[in-house]
Each structure stands twice: as C-alpha cells, then as structure tokens.
Design a protein around this motif. Structure first.
Motif, PDB file in Angstrom:
ATOM      1  N   ASP A 243       0.834  -1.204   0.000  1.00 20.73           N
ATOM      2  CA  ASP A 243       0.000   0.000   0.000  1.00 20.73           C
ATOM      3  C   ASP A 243       0.869   1.254   0.000  1.00 20.73           C
ATOM      4  O   ASP A 243       0.571   2.246  -0.680  1.00 20.73           O
ATOM      5  N   ARG A 246       2.304   1.828  -3.469  1.00 23.14           N
ATOM      6  CA  ARG A 246       1.292   2.321  -4.409  1.00 23.14           C
ATOM      7  C   ARG A 246       0.951   3.783  -4.120  1.00 23.14           C
ATOM      8  O   ARG A 246       0.737   4.574  -5.037  1.00 23.14           O
ATOM      9  N   GLU A 247       0.908   4.133  -2.848  1.00 20.62           N
ATOM     10  CA  GLU A 247       0.629   5.523  -2.481  1.00 20.62           C
ATOM     11  C   GLU A 247       1.753   6.435  -2.939  1.00 20.62           C
ATOM     12  O   GLU A 247       1.510   7.541  -3.451  1.00 20.62           O
TER      13      GLU A 247
END
Length: 659
Positions: A243, A246-247
């Motif tokens: 995550d 991806r951020e």
C-alpha cells in the motif's frame, strides 16, 4: 529487385481484357505465337491506349526480338534448370492464391468488415466453455446450461445481475463480463457477427466459437473513434506492491503532472521519470491504437484529449499510472484506402476460411467426384488408436499393397483431365496431418474428419493444377512470368553482366566511340555568395589578388567568416552549361563577373579558364559507356538470333489487327 525488373521486361502485370483470337500470327523456330498472346502483351505496354499502324509495327519488331531471346533460353535448357523451376513455382504460388478462394465472397467480407469498422460496439457476454471437438453430449450440456443462465435477460440490469451471480459462483467453465467497446477484428468472427447483428439493449441468440457457447448483450453502439497516437509518462503501480509503494507511486504521478502544468518540459520529464523503459528513450511514444487496442481506462483518457499536445491528468491502469499526451489522430480511412489491409487481415482471420469453403462447394458441383469408400475403409484399418494421440506410425510394408483408388476428380468442361488419388495418397495424407496432443477423440470421428479434409485438400490441389485451363488470363500471366524470368537471366548473361565484366571489350568500345562521350564547353570557376555589401567589397578585393598572392578558397572564406560563419560561401570547380544558374548568367570570359538574378544577394563568379569541348575520359563516363556498350552487345546478339532461328510473320493476319 529481380521481380521488379522481370515485371518491367514483360510489362506491368495486370488483369486486362484477354482476347480469344487463336489465329497464328507468327512462327519462331516452329513454335506458334497467336494473335491473343501478342495483343495481350501489346495492350499492357500501350499505356496511352492509342493504337496506330506505326506503333504496332514497331512493337511487332520488339516482340519478335523478345520471343527470339526466350527461344534461345529454352534451347540452352534454362527452362529446365532447378533454379528456374523453383523461381517460377514461387511466383505461381503467389499468383494462384486469389483463384483458390471465392472472389465474390471475399469482396463481400471486405465490405462487411469495413462497414463494421465504422462502428464500435459495447457489450457483455456469457460464455460456457466447451472444446471445439467435444462430444455431442458435452456440447448439448453446455448449450442447455447457457440457455438456463440467460433466460430472463431483458435489460442491462438483468444482465448485470447474471454477471454478478456467475462471478460469485466460482465455476471455471462459465464466464460473464463486460467487454467494453470493440470493433471489427477485435473478437473471433462468429462472436463479432453476433454483436454487430444484435440490436442495442437486446440479447443475441447463442453463438458457437472455438471457446464454447456465448450469448451477447449489446449495451451500446457508436461511430468509430478512428485511431490515435499518444505518448505517456509511466509510473509503475500494481497489486504486487505494498500500500505504501502504491501511495508513493500515486504521489509521484501527481507531482509530475503538476510540474507539467507549471510549464516544465513534458519531453524532459519523460526521460527523467518514466518507468516504461521501452518508450522512455523515444519520448514515451506508443504505437497507433484504436477501439479495443488497449486498456479501456487508458483508451478513454487518450481519446478524451481534443487537441495535439493536450496532456491528461494521471490515469490508473492495472499496470500503474499514466500521464498521456496526444500526438496525432486519424480516421479509419476511405474504403479504397484500407481495402488492401482489410483483405490481408481477412486472410489471417477465421472468416478467410469462408472463401475457401464457398469455393469448395462450387467445385464439388463443377467437377465430377467419385468416391470409393470400400477402398478408403481398407486403408483406415491400418490406422490404430495411437492416431488420436498423435503417436501412430504407418506400417509401410502393409501399405505397399494398397494402391487402389479412393477418390477420382474429373474436369469435363475445361482441361478434360482426370486425376486419381490412391489409398497410399490417403495414408500419406494421414501421416502428414497427424497432430500430437490435444483432446483424445474417438478414432472413427477423427478419421471421418480427416477424410473430409483429404477430399477438400485434393480438390483444391486439382483446381490449382487446372487454373491455366480454366482462366485464360492466368495462363497468359504465367506465360509472361515464364518468358520474363528466362529473358532476365539470359539478358544478364549476354548483355548486362557481360558489359560490366568485359573490361577489355568495354575499353575497345570506348576507344572507337570517344566522340560519342564529349564534354561540352566548361569553365573553371569559383562562385562567391556574399551576405552583405561590406562582405562583398572585401571578398572582391581578395578575389582580384587571389592568383597573385596565392589565396585559396579556405583563405578567403576564413577571413570573411571571422565574425560570422555565414558571411561568405564559396563553390568552386568545373561547370558545364546548366550546372549553375549564376555561372550561366555571366559572360564565359576569364575574370570576375557579377551574377544576375541572385535574389538580393551579391554573387561574384570568378572564371579562371574556359575549356573547349573534349572527349570524356573512360573514368568520367563509365556509366554512359557501359550502357552504350550493352546496347551494342544486344544489337549484335539480336542479329545472331535472327540468323540462327527461322521466323515468319503472317502479314495478312497482322494487317487484320493493325487497321
């Protein structure tokens, strides 16, 4: 290269109106040449479509020379050489292809594909998988399952409920999904046909493809978008990343986009940050694509850009973030513009088989086919169950005794030819077309399919061998290629390569024809092109003292260009008439002259000497001398051929076509 030269030698090969005048126009070494053959080639060469007695008389002489050369090649056995046979066979294979399919159906398929390309379709589908060669019971079960799933679908909402149900069912044999927009050639042909033939908001009837049974719900149809060319800056982001990763990718994409909005160079940012290594060194440039050519979200974002140079906000696909710039856009083109490319795509597509099947259906009516199934069944007894697994080996000893006919094809209309295909032909076909792997089927079903394929393939083979008898234009075309290849090879031996390799002959020809290769009057001169009046004055001063002080072009140019490299340009050398307009504009006298018509610039021409006409050296005129020597060799060769072979033109027949 040779193919193009052969085509030039025998004229542009196009289908024209072929006369059927079989009268003998001439004989060459006892070989008859018909009016038909002469007129076919004459009409192709007579591109201005003007027929008069003089031009036809002149062409008759050229045609005689042409046929004499071909006769000489045949006398030398060049038409029996393996190289020639293979080359002609290669051309024949290409030329025969349009005749081995139903031309009318092919034209219909091309038009149908073009019409479909003008429209995009958005659809859902349900697929129940079943192998293409599945047993009838399995096929029926798949069809019934599909009908049960699709019963009650009246609206898009109904369709979406079924899609959700099937996705949650975890049944790998069944798929339901939205396909987005697509166009012709995006899907297999039967599926494409179902989609285009179904009204918006309705469900198609079940359609069979090699994947199984489908129903198609058509959500929308729209005019085709055409094709677009874009570049992109790519930042990787996918399901395998954390995550946090991806951020971070999303933040970088947003930051790059903001820098573009702030005026930074898109091209520089591509080089610095794009993670698409295949395109980052090329400005991020992607190939042209149209509807269905890429991920839907990427496609929609690209086509939403209205003008060249427009840049999209970051777009997320399953691969990562894209910042897209529009580079160019084009429509699908007119029918005539894309017809050729559509035809090629059809030949590679499953729909191309329809043309072959349509032709086969016609040939089975046109030709007389006789089957001997008893003899076929005797041959089939040698085939074991191993054939279904692709592991069968023919018992050659037992096969030797099987020589009876299984298939006979007769042409009663054109060639009056009959061809027999034996048990051994059939068994060899089974060996050749045996395939390993795949679904194991009943041997009886496999052999039944193979027999049908054997009949079809032998029928196409028979038709191929019959083309010259059925189609006068094909026969004429093959004769032209036959003669053209022979002519090329023999001309190369006797004229073209000979003139290049025969250095002593070339030199002797040059010595006896020097006056044919002359330099006209020339001047040894320099041209000074000055950027300003001040530069012109200084240049003129140096040019006047050039000979006395020994200045070179480099000396003058370096001096004048100290402050600006564009102040002065100089061209020097030997100039003939028409070589340089400014040289032609001044008197051809020793001295410095001001050129006329120089578009506002000051141009001087300094002539050092005037050279009177003289013969060119062989090194200066080798190309021209070689060409002339080739013409002389050909002239002498034709005289030899006219003495060697008897030939006669029927003047009465010729006069009847030369009115």
């Amino acid at each position: 290269m040779k193919k193009h030269i052969v085509a030039l030698l025998i004229s542009a090969i196009t289908t024209v109106g072929y006369s059927q005048d079989e009268r003998v126009l001439m004989t060459i070494a006892d070989d008859n040449v018909t009016v038909q053959e002469f007129l076919n080639i004459y009409n192709k060469n007579n591109t201005n479509n003007v027929v008069d007695k003089k031009t036809m008389e002149e062409y008759l002489d050229l045609f005689i020379n042409f046929k004499l050369k071909v006769k000489e090649a045949e006398s030398l056995g060049m038409d029996t050489a393996k190289k020639f046979i293979n080359e002609l066979g290669g051309y024949r294979n290409q030329l025969a292809q349009p005749y081995l399919t139903d031309k009318n159906l092919t034209e219909q398929l091309i038009q149908e594909a073009y019409d479909r390309m003008t429209q995009d379709v958005s659809a859902y589908h349900i697929l129940v998988r079943v192998e293409a060669n599945a047993a009838p019971a399995d096929t029926l079960e798949a069809l019934q399952k599909l009908k049960k799933l699709s019963t009650g679908i009246k609206t898009e909402a109904d369709m979406l409920k079924v899609v959700d149900y099937i996705k949650g069912d975890n049944d790998e044999s069944t798929i339901a999904e939205s396909l987005g927009y697509f166009t012709a050639f995006s899907m297999v042909y039967p599926f494409e046909t179902a989609a285009y033939n179904t009204e918006v908001g309705t469900l198609s009837k079940p359609v069979r493809t090699r994947f199984g049974y489908h129903v198609v719900f058509v959500r929308d149809k729209r005019p085709a978008r055409g094709e677009i060319k874009v570049s992109h800056i790519f930042i990787r982001s996918n399901a395998e990343m954390t995550d946090e990763q991806r951020e971070s990718a999303a933040d970088r994409a947003k930051e790059i986009y903001q820098r573009i909005k702030n005026g930074e160079s898109y091209d520089d940012l591509v080089k610095q940050y794009s993670e698409d290594k295949a395109t980052s060194g090329k400005g991020g440039m992607l190939q042209w694509f149209g509807t269905g050519g890429t991920a839907p979200m990427f496609e929609d974002a690209a086509f939403s850009l209205k003008h060249k140079g427009d840049v999209s906000e970051p777009v997320l696909s399953s691969y990562g973030w894209h910042i897209i710039r529009r580079e160019d856009k084009r429509d699908i083109g007119s029918f005539d513009e894309v017809k050729s490319s559509i035809k090629k795509r059809i030949e590679k597509d499953s729909r191309g088989l329809q043309g072959r099947q349509s032709l086969l259906n016609k040939l089975k009516v046109e030709y007389a086919l006789t089957y001997n199934t008893k003899n076929r069944d005797k041959a089939n007894k040698l085939v074991t169950e191993d054939y279904t697994k692709g592991e069968w080996k023919l018992d050659s000893e037992k096969a030797k005794a099987l020589t009876a006919n299984v298939l006979t094809i007769t042409d009663n209309a054109y060639s009056k030819r009959t061809q027999h295909f034996t048990q051994q032909d059939y068994l060899n076909y089974l060996v050749k077309t045996q395939k390993r792997g795949g679904l194991v089927e009943l041997l009886s079903k496999v052999l039944n399919d193979k027999w049908n394929s054997f009949v079809d393939d032998m029928l196409i083979e028979f038709e191929n061998a019959n083309l010259e008898a059925k189609y006068p234009e094909f026969k004429a075309l093959m004769q032209e290629y036959h003669d053209g290849i022979l002519l090329f090879d023999l001309m190369d031996q006797k004229v073209w390569s000979k003139a290049v390799k025969d250095t002593s002959g070339l030199e002797a020809y040059y010595e006896s024809h020097k006056k044919d290769f002359m330099w006209g009057q020339r001047v040894d001169a320099s041209i000074y092109e000055c950027a300003s009046e001040d530069v012109a004055k200084k240049t003129l001063k140096m040019a006047k003292s050039r000979v006395k002080k020994g200045y070179t072009d480099a000396d003058i140019q370096n001096k004048m260009n100290e402050s600006n490299p564009l102040n002065l340009s100089i061209r020097s050398g030997l100039f003939s008439k028409t070589d340089e307009e400014v040289v032609d504009s001044v008197p051809w006298e020793v001295g410095i002259h001001t050129a006329a018509n120089t578009k506002g610039k000051t141009v001087y021409v300094q002539i050092y000497s005037v050279m009177e006409p003289k013969s060119k050296l062989l090194s200066e005129s080798r190309g021209l001398v070689t060409s002339a020597y080739q013409s002389e060799l050909e002239k002498q060769w034709i005289e030899e051929l006219r003495s060697k072979y008897a030939y006669k033109v029927d003047r009465a027949v010729f006069d009847s076509i030369n009115k």
